[in-house]
Design a protein around this motif. Structure first.
Motif, mmCIF file in Angstrom:
data_model
loop_
_atom_site.group_PDB
_atom_site.id
_atom_site.type_symbol
_atom_site.label_atom_id
_atom_site.label_comp_id
_atom_site.label_asym_id
_atom_site.label_seq_id
_atom_site.Cartn_x
_atom_site.Cartn_y
_atom_site.Cartn_z
ATOM 1 N N LYS A 104 78.784 33.999 66.771
ATOM 2 C CA LYS A 104 79.413 32.676 66.757
ATOM 3 C C LYS A 104 80.751 32.845 67.472
ATOM 4 O O LYS A 104 81.573 33.672 67.091
ATOM 5 C CB LYS A 104 79.654 32.185 65.337
ATOM 6 N N LEU A 134 77.078 29.355 69.873
ATOM 7 C CA LEU A 134 76.144 30.072 69.015
ATOM 8 C C LEU A 134 75.147 30.812 69.898
ATOM 9 O O LEU A 134 74.419 30.186 70.680
ATOM 10 C CB LEU A 134 75.391 29.109 68.088
ATOM 11 N N ARG A 146 78.865 26.933 62.340
ATOM 12 C CA ARG A 146 80.130 26.766 63.053
ATOM 13 C C ARG A 146 81.338 26.781 62.113
ATOM 14 O O ARG A 146 82.446 27.050 62.553
ATOM 15 C CB ARG A 146 80.084 25.492 63.885
#
Length: 148
Positions: free
Chosen positions: A82, A99, A134
């Motif tokens: 991430k 991602l 996220r």
């Protein structure tokens, strides 16, 4: 195949700002190489680059699925990153990527390769899952979420 059998906790990480596409692919290769001592990070990187030359693995909505095939592995290996800041990745929708789910597979494991990529793509198409990924603030949280 369960993602937790492909992805080790050490290969799920939050990347610091300032990555480029090339640096992200190098980071993926280094993580996989460090964990699996018999793998050369440069060879891993070259397998990802070879696939990217065929067309970007950025599937849109901030997601990329870089992957490569290798002759010297006997089971798939995954890395999940991430990015703190989205990076240009030449994705199909033109949007930057934050991602990245990378997969290295044995050369002869074509069906398993495709099935794993399809399963991960389906998981990452879920807006709630991506939103939660996220928001992760550390590697342990990221690993736990991506493998559930």
């Amino acid at each position: 195949m369960e993602l937790s059998t492909l992805l080790s906790p050490e290969c799920a990480t939050i990347a610091a700002p300032g990555l480029s596409k090339k640096r992200a692919l190098e980071m993926i290769s280094q993580l996989a190489g460090d964990l699996h001592g018999n793998l050369n990070p440069q060879q891993l990187f070259e397998s990802l680059l070879a696939r990217e030359k065929m067309g970007s693995t950025g599937i849109g909505k901030g997601i990329a699925l870089p992957h490569g095939r290798l002759a010297n592995i006997d089971r798939p290996i995954a890395v999940f990153i991430k990015c703190d800041e989205a990076i240009p990745f030449d994705a199909i929708d033109g949007k930057p990527v934050d991602l990245l789910f990378a997969l290295f597979v044995p050369e002869d494991a074509v069906q398993e390769h495709l099935a794993t990529l399809a399963a991960m793509a389906k998981t990452l198409q879920d807006k709630e899952t991506c939103r939660a990924l996220r928001k992760c603030s550390n590697d342990s949280e990221l690993y736990a979420l991506v493998t559930t």
